[in-house]
Design a protein around this motif. Structure first.
Motif, mmCIF file in Angstrom:
data_model
loop_
_atom_site.group_PDB
_atom_site.id
_atom_site.type_symbol
_atom_site.label_atom_id
_atom_site.label_comp_id
_atom_site.label_asym_id
_atom_site.label_seq_id
_atom_site.Cartn_x
_atom_site.Cartn_y
_atom_site.Cartn_z
ATOM 1 N N PHE A 117 0.827 -1.210 0.000
ATOM 2 C CA PHE A 117 0.000 0.000 0.000
ATOM 3 C C PHE A 117 0.857 1.254 0.000
ATOM 4 O O PHE A 117 2.038 1.214 0.358
ATOM 5 N N TYR A 118 0.237 2.357 -0.397
ATOM 6 C CA TYR A 118 0.949 3.632 -0.507
ATOM 7 C C TYR A 118 -0.008 4.779 -0.241
ATOM 8 O O TYR A 118 -1.229 4.630 -0.372
ATOM 9 N N GLN A 119 0.548 5.914 0.138
ATOM 10 C CA GLN A 119 -0.241 7.120 0.384
ATOM 11 C C GLN A 119 0.577 8.319 -0.071
ATOM 12 O O GLN A 119 1.713 8.484 0.392
ATOM 13 N N GLY A 120 0.026 9.141 -0.915
ATOM 14 C CA GLY A 120 0.762 10.320 -1.365
ATOM 15 C C GLY A 120 0.181 10.898 -2.638
ATOM 16 O O GLY A 120 -0.819 10.413 -3.152
ATOM 17 N N SER A 121 0.869 11.931 -3.136
ATOM 18 C CA SER A 121 0.293 12.684 -4.257
ATOM 19 C C SER A 121 0.688 12.127 -5.619
ATOM 20 O O SER A 121 1.754 11.530 -5.775
ATOM 21 N N ASP A 133 -8.173 19.597 -12.832
ATOM 22 C CA ASP A 133 -8.274 20.960 -12.312
ATOM 23 C C ASP A 133 -7.054 21.342 -11.490
ATOM 24 O O ASP A 133 -6.403 22.340 -11.732
ATOM 25 N N GLY A 134 -6.781 20.517 -10.491
ATOM 26 C CA GLY A 134 -5.587 20.766 -9.693
ATOM 27 C C GLY A 134 -4.501 19.847 -10.208
ATOM 28 O O GLY A 134 -4.772 18.716 -10.598
ATOM 29 N N THR A 135 -3.249 20.304 -10.217
ATOM 30 C CA THR A 135 -2.201 19.441 -10.748
ATOM 31 C C THR A 135 -1.833 18.337 -9.762
ATOM 32 O O THR A 135 -1.328 17.307 -10.147
ATOM 33 N N GLU A 136 -2.098 18.586 -8.465
ATOM 34 C CA GLU A 136 -1.719 17.604 -7.452
ATOM 35 C C GLU A 136 -2.980 16.960 -6.881
ATOM 36 O O GLU A 136 -3.912 17.652 -6.500
ATOM 37 N N SER A 137 -3.008 15.641 -6.849
ATOM 38 C CA SER A 137 -4.120 15.011 -6.135
ATOM 39 C C SER A 137 -3.580 13.898 -5.259
ATOM 40 O O SER A 137 -2.592 13.236 -5.593
ATOM 41 N N ARG A 138 -4.208 13.734 -4.130
ATOM 42 C CA ARG A 138 -3.715 12.802 -3.125
ATOM 43 C C ARG A 138 -4.401 11.449 -3.247
ATOM 44 O O ARG A 138 -5.627 11.387 -3.404
ATOM 45 N N ASP A 188 -8.666 13.294 -1.661
ATOM 46 C CA ASP A 188 -9.318 14.613 -1.679
ATOM 47 C C ASP A 188 -10.832 14.464 -1.690
ATOM 48 O O ASP A 188 -11.540 15.153 -0.963
ATOM 49 N N VAL A 189 -11.316 13.549 -2.520
ATOM 50 C CA VAL A 189 -12.764 13.338 -2.618
ATOM 51 C C VAL A 189 -13.309 12.788 -1.300
ATOM 52 O O VAL A 189 -14.333 13.255 -0.800
ATOM 53 N N LEU A 190 -12.622 11.818 -0.724
ATOM 54 C CA LEU A 190 -13.096 11.228 0.528
ATOM 55 C C LEU A 190 -13.059 12.243 1.678
ATOM 56 O O LEU A 190 -13.979 12.309 2.482
#
Ligand SMILES: N[C@@H](Cc1c[nH]c[nH+]1)C(=O)O
Length: 373
Positions: free
Chosen positions: A96-100, A107-112, A305-307
């Protein structure tokens, strides 16, 4: 102002929610024996654009390094992790992993993201583990109002193959299919002279819904064993989900792959409240062929981001202000332990526009303590 388009500062509640979403994710996946992995934010573009992966350089944030090679900000975890896992011990199957991730086609260049990948595992087992992890995680977040959609690359791709289109036209058709643009799908497909396939593709656009769609198409495709096998596979996944009490699963037989590396079952979770995608994923054995590895691979990634945005405002804690002086500051600090799990500020002077629920001068708080004892 002073930020490139697509970049954003983040503050307060939004960050608290993200932290919570990430924290719960970590707990859920650790309990299911997934192991953490993190790849660097900066990679060679080629890792993502080579012919086995096929992501588009156009959508990446990139620059030339001193040797003249193109480097990018990580546009996709799954690909980076495949690169990294080839060098890991083959006994560990769940990661598993977590990050951008960074892409300039949104819309935004970065999403998590927070995601899981399962390799070298029986296909059905890996797919169910991915889906069950998603269900467990969403439950832990108290997000019960979602819909899971299943699809398979083998359906559209099989029809596409018979059309023998040029690569660029294939992509236009895939996009038209994704946008559910019947007119355009028919136009592109019928240009090849294969009227029947064009018609099949346009009807496929409406082939979504419950298990009845699978029954309907099993009859329609009864002389195409390859397609029937796909339908049965999807049916088996839905049965297992239903047996676990997950009712909100649908199929979309006209679903096309959104990432070029998918080959097999694809999944997507939607939040009913706003229709936003909260996770997506699927099988991608092909991605490992570039390392001459013939193994299975499946996974999915949640949109943090959505969650985070969909989370109910966290329950409000009482905010207390302890009014102190330079002389009583230490005393005030020691009082904090009496207000565990409350938000405590120390001030020398009460600000004009404050939002405290309770204001306690140090002396009073000390007295309160004495009374308590
Ligand atoms: N990397 C995919 C999600 C995924 C994880 N594993 C397989 N697919 C995405 O960004 O949408």
């Amino acid at each position: 102002m002073f930020l490139p388009a697509g970049s954003q500062d983040q503050i307060g509640q939004k960050l608290d929610n993200q932290a919570k979403v990430n924290q719960i994710f970590r707990k859920v996946v650790r309990n299911r024996n997934f192991k953490a992995i993190e790849t660097p934010v900066i990679e060679y573009a080629n890792t993502f654009t080579n012919e086995h992966v096929g992501m588009e350089l156009r959508t990446m944030l990139k620059w030339f390094n001193r040797e003249g090679e193109i480097e990018v900000l990580r546009p996709d975890w799954t690909t980076a992790i495949a690169r990294a896992l080839v060098k890991q011990h083959p006994a560990q199957l769940k990661w598993f992993y977590q990050g951008s991730v960074f892409r300039n086609d949104k819309d935004g260049t970065e999403s998590r993201q927070a995601g899981i990948e399962i390799i070298r595992t029986d296909v059905f087992l890996g797919e169910l583990e991915s889906l069950f992890t998603a269900v467990t995680y969403l439950k832990a977040l108290n997000s019960d109002d979602y819909l899971i959609e299943l699809g398979h690359t083998g359906i559209f791709e099989a029809l596409l193959e018979t059309l023998e289109l040029a690569d660029s036209e294939e992509e236009t058709l895939r996009q038209a299919m994704y946008d559910k643009r019947k007119d355009l799908v028919y136009q592109i497909a019928s240009k090849t002279g294969q009227e029947k396939i064009a018609e099949q593709l346009t009807t496929l656009i409406n082939a979504y819904g419950g298990k009845e769609i699978l029954t309907e198409y099993r009859e329609l495709w009864s002389n195409q064993p390859q397609l029937v096998e796909i339908l049965d596979h999807l049916n088996k996944l839905i049965d297992a989900m239903e047996a676990l009490g997950v009712e909100n699963v649908i199929v979309d037989l006209g679903k096309v792959k959104e990432l070029p590396y998918y080959s097999g079952t694809m999944f997507r979770g939607y939040l009913q409240q706003n229709g936003q995608t909260c996770f997506s994923g699927g099988c991608y054995d092909k991605l490992y062929e570039q390392f001459n590895e013939n193994i299975s691979a499946v996974g999915l990634a949640f949109d943090v981001d959505v969650l985070a945005e969909s989370m109910n405002a966290t329950e409000q804690k009482e905010r207390i202000c302890i009014l102190a002086t330079e002389e009583t500051h230490v005393q005030a600090e020691q009082l904090r332990e009496d207000f565990e799990d409350k938000i405590v500020d120390i001030q020398y002077q009460l600000p004009d526009n404050h939002h405290y629920d309770r204001i306690i001068p140090v002396e009073d708080a000390t007295k309160e303590k004495a009374v308590d004892k």
